[in-house]
Write a protein that holds these residues in place. Structure first.
Motif, mmCIF file in Angstrom:
data_model
loop_
_atom_site.group_PDB
_atom_site.id
_atom_site.type_symbol
_atom_site.label_atom_id
_atom_site.label_comp_id
_atom_site.label_asym_id
_atom_site.label_seq_id
_atom_site.Cartn_x
_atom_site.Cartn_y
_atom_site.Cartn_z
ATOM 1 N N VAL A 251 15.435 9.570 63.778
ATOM 2 C CA VAL A 251 15.350 8.230 63.047
ATOM 3 C C VAL A 251 16.600 7.893 62.360
ATOM 4 C CG1 VAL A 251 14.747 9.792 60.954
ATOM 5 C CG2 VAL A 251 14.013 7.306 61.176
ATOM 6 N N GLN A 252 16.991 6.668 62.189
ATOM 7 C CA GLN A 252 18.390 6.274 61.866
ATOM 8 C C GLN A 252 18.333 5.098 61.082
ATOM 9 O OE1 GLN A 252 21.005 6.886 65.209
ATOM 10 N NE2 GLN A 252 22.447 5.536 64.501
ATOM 11 N N LEU A 253 19.528 4.852 60.259
ATOM 12 C CA LEU A 253 19.392 3.670 59.591
ATOM 13 C C LEU A 253 20.168 2.656 60.287
ATOM 14 C CD1 LEU A 253 18.784 2.487 56.530
ATOM 15 C CD2 LEU A 253 20.974 3.325 55.865
ATOM 16 N N LEU A 254 19.920 1.362 60.315
ATOM 17 C CA LEU A 254 20.600 0.243 60.875
ATOM 18 C C LEU A 254 20.791 -0.746 59.554
ATOM 19 C CD1 LEU A 254 21.615 -1.191 63.379
ATOM 20 C CD2 LEU A 254 19.348 -2.183 63.688
ATOM 21 N N GLU B 82 13.331 17.721 55.823
ATOM 22 C CA GLU B 82 14.552 17.849 54.879
ATOM 23 C C GLU B 82 14.776 16.418 54.314
ATOM 24 O OE1 GLU B 82 16.414 21.338 57.484
ATOM 25 O OE2 GLU B 82 17.368 19.545 57.661
ATOM 26 N N TYR B 83 14.278 15.369 54.667
ATOM 27 C CA TYR B 83 14.993 13.922 54.352
ATOM 28 C C TYR B 83 13.784 12.947 54.168
ATOM 29 C CZ TYR B 83 18.426 10.361 53.557
ATOM 30 O OH TYR B 83 19.092 9.205 53.409
ATOM 31 N N ILE C 145 20.323 10.057 57.035
ATOM 32 C CA ILE C 145 19.126 10.480 57.535
ATOM 33 C C ILE C 145 19.187 11.113 58.743
ATOM 34 C CG2 ILE C 145 18.642 8.175 58.480
ATOM 35 C CD1 ILE C 145 15.583 8.584 57.214
ATOM 36 N N ARG C 146 20.173 10.695 59.682
ATOM 37 C CA ARG C 146 19.889 11.108 61.159
ATOM 38 C C ARG C 146 20.383 12.739 61.102
ATOM 39 N NH1 ARG C 146 24.935 9.823 64.202
ATOM 40 N NH2 ARG C 146 26.494 8.592 62.915
ATOM 41 N N PHE C 147 21.002 13.077 60.220
ATOM 42 C CA PHE C 147 21.691 14.388 60.594
ATOM 43 C C PHE C 147 20.783 15.466 59.787
ATOM 44 C CE2 PHE C 147 25.150 11.729 59.723
ATOM 45 C CZ PHE C 147 25.724 11.685 61.117
ATOM 46 N N PHE C 148 19.553 15.176 59.264
ATOM 47 C CA PHE C 148 18.703 15.997 58.729
ATOM 48 C C PHE C 148 17.479 16.304 59.675
ATOM 49 C CE2 PHE C 148 20.988 14.767 55.118
ATOM 50 C CZ PHE C 148 20.778 15.621 54.142
ATOM 51 N N ASP C 149 16.945 17.394 59.785
ATOM 52 C CA ASP C 149 15.865 17.903 60.586
ATOM 53 C C ASP C 149 14.516 17.299 59.732
ATOM 54 O OD1 ASP C 149 17.701 18.942 62.141
ATOM 55 O OD2 ASP C 149 17.175 21.046 61.309
ATOM 56 N N ASN C 150 13.757 16.767 61.058
ATOM 57 C CA ASN C 150 12.092 16.463 60.511
ATOM 58 C C ASN C 150 12.548 15.648 59.503
ATOM 59 O OD1 ASN C 150 9.664 16.793 60.454
ATOM 60 N ND2 ASN C 150 9.384 18.532 59.444
ATOM 61 N N ASP D 181 28.866 22.816 56.910
ATOM 62 C CA ASP D 181 29.207 22.459 58.356
ATOM 63 C C ASP D 181 29.886 21.252 58.566
ATOM 64 O OD1 ASP D 181 27.728 24.731 58.967
ATOM 65 O OD2 ASP D 181 26.143 23.879 59.548
ATOM 66 N N ASP D 182 30.265 20.619 57.532
ATOM 67 C CA ASP D 182 31.183 19.294 57.571
ATOM 68 C C ASP D 182 30.254 18.322 58.682
ATOM 69 O OD1 ASP D 182 33.003 17.403 57.236
ATOM 70 O OD2 ASP D 182 34.582 18.188 58.566
ATOM 71 N N ALA D 183 28.850 18.357 58.649
ATOM 72 C CA ALA D 183 28.306 17.673 59.703
ATOM 73 C C ALA D 183 27.660 16.319 59.237
ATOM 74 C CB ALA D 183 26.874 18.517 60.013
ATOM 75 N N LEU D 184 28.016 15.913 58.006
ATOM 76 C CA LEU D 184 27.289 14.586 57.496
ATOM 77 C C LEU D 184 28.485 13.510 57.904
ATOM 78 C CD1 LEU D 184 25.665 15.699 54.217
ATOM 79 C CD2 LEU D 184 24.601 15.057 56.201
ATOM 80 N N LYS D 185 28.618 13.135 58.800
ATOM 81 C CA LYS D 185 29.545 12.046 59.316
ATOM 82 C C LYS D 185 28.961 10.640 59.466
ATOM 83 C CE LYS D 185 32.665 15.212 61.747
ATOM 84 N NZ LYS D 185 33.287 15.809 60.718
#
Length: 471
Positions: A269-272, A244-245, A342-347, A312-316
């Protein structure tokens, strides 16, 4: 801050924002939402001990991607699922230009935007596909961009523009909107960072229109990154593996130590970003031993996934507070970054791409690189000269006399040859003739009150020049 105090602030802010008729209801609620999140202090600190280096399954080496189908018809099918979106909200003010940065001339009289259009035109022509170009403008660049894109009306490419949100700057003292205090001009407002691309794509109606036409992926990149071109291998991989991303990362050099990096954190996976790093670990973050890659801000995102997460207002995403001053008033703008989603998307994955896909022009020193013989221009693509054996670009530092594009251009009769240059430092009132060759490590300084002219045809290598006698 106590919950009661926060609620009070928010309710005051809500009534103040209700009276701002320059922006839409969606912008108002997006803004209130952002400020509420900021005030409630929901920013969780990263636990340093939980950070893991992503494996090759999470951040794939570019060379490990399977080749895309060579068949023209198959490639057309791939490309017909794609949309290219360039972030076009920035002004060229740091380089002394007025108007959108994307209309600065980069090479052979072509602007960033010209090159982007030529690249997509040649794709559409070669494969008979229809890849549209979307430009996300800010209120600062919107009107100029509309006039500029008229010149492409005869091309084989659909160009759509939409605006990112416009939010009021917050007065630090009482957390009220600056436009409510008589600042009704542009300086009362700000665009809230490129993390806003997802809700703005949805709010503009562009997202649904693209989905209804069978588009599946959007390739998002900064308009000033000349290396951010459509890559069929990446697109093919994402479609085959249902990612997805995807964030393109590239190996970090000492010039990139502040760039965000990808980590594995609690199984995702996450951006730091440097702003999230505890003070005690900043040097570790900047080291190129532990964190070897950084975010190029070339992002590939599934359109259906964007729709689902925005609804879903999920992109926090993490909030980036950006303090400014307007006419002596301390203000705050709250922003978000698209990479942090990036951490909100699947795969979601990263792909470790060659450095050639990251060629941003942030200053005139970058302009010198891309206008020189280090690169050639083919079908709108800026291609590196094979005669350059060193994989890294020369490091270039130009003094304040060169900071503005106009001054930079007037100080070079022609751009020198720099294929064999390693580093160049120029300071003071220095002027370059035509046909000059620069090699190795060079430092050229004109002492205060002295004008230093480098003559036509000069060949300079590995020296420190402090006056005419050194040439």
């Amino acid at each position: 801050m106590a919950a009661v105090a926060v609620d009070e602030k928010i309710s005051k802010l809500r009534s103040a924002v209700a009276g701002l008729d320059q922006i839409s209801e969606k912008e108002k609620s997006g803004f209130i939402n952002l400020v509420s999140r900021y005030l409630s202090g929901e920013a969780q600190q990263i636990e340093w001990s939980k950070i893991q280096t992503p494996t090759d399954e999470v951040v794939l080496p570019y060379d490990s991607l399977e080749p895309y189908p060579e068949d023209l018809e198959e490639t057309k099918k791939l490309l017909d699922k794609l949309v290219v979106l360039k972030l076009n909200g920035g002004l060229g003010t740091t380089m002394g230009c007025t108007g959108p940065k994307s209309v600065i001339e980069v090479r052979n009289g072509f602007t960033f935007l010209d090159l982007i259009v030529i690249q997509i035109e040649s794709l559409n022509k070669k494969y008979g596909c229809n890849v549209p170009l979307l430009l996300m403008n800010s209120f600062n660049t919107h009107e100029d961009t509309l006039k500029i894109v008229e010149k492409y009306s005869n091309s084989n490419i659909e160009i759509h523009t939409f605006n990112q949100s416009q939010y009021p700057r917050l007065v630090v003292e009482d957390f009220m909107p600056l436009p409510c205090k008589g600042h009704t001009g542009k300086d009362g407002w700000y665009p809230p960072g490129h993390g806003d691309v997802f809700p703005s794509l949805m709010n503009s109606g562009k997202l649904d229109a693209l989905l209804s036409r069978g588009k599946e992926y959007v390739f998002i990149a900064n308009s000033d990154n000349l290396g951010a071109v459509v890559d069929l291998k990446i697109l093919n991989h994402l479609i085959n593996h249902q990612n997805e991303y995807c964030m393109e990362v590239t190996p970090k050099t000492l010039a990139d130590v502040k760039g965000g990096t990808l980590i594995s954190y609690e199984g995702r996976v996450q951006l730091l970003e440097i702003a999230q790093v505890p003070d005690a670990h900043v040097n570790e973050f900047k080291s190129i031993e532990k964190f070897k890659i950084f975010n190029t801000n070339n992002l590939w995102v599934n359109l259906k996934a964007i729709k689902r997460l925005v609804e879903d207002d999920a992109l926090k995403m993490e909030i980036i507070p950006n303090p400014k001053e307007v006419d002596g008033v301390k203000v705050l703008q709250l922003e978000t970054a698209a990479g942090a989603a990036i951490r909100f998307f699947d795969n979601a994955i990263g792909i470790n791409v060659p450095r050639s896909r990251f060629l941003p022009v942030k200053a005139t020193s970058d302009l010198l690189l891309v206008q020189s013989d280090l690169y050639t221009l083919v079908d709108g693509f800026v291609i590196r000269n094979k005669a350059r054996t060193n994989p890294a670009n020369p490091s270039i530092e130009l003094g304040p006399e060169f900071k503005k594009v106009g001054n930079f251009l007037s100080r070079f009769k022609s751009i020198p040859s720099i294929v064999e240059l390693d580093s160049l430092k120029v300071s003071g009132d220095v002027w370059f003739g035509s046909g000059i060759v620069l090699k190795g490590n060079l430092s050229i300084t004109a002492k205060p009150g002295i004008t230093l002219e480098i003559p036509d045809g000069a060949v300079l290598g590995n020296k420190v020049i402090n006056g005419p006698e050194g040439i």
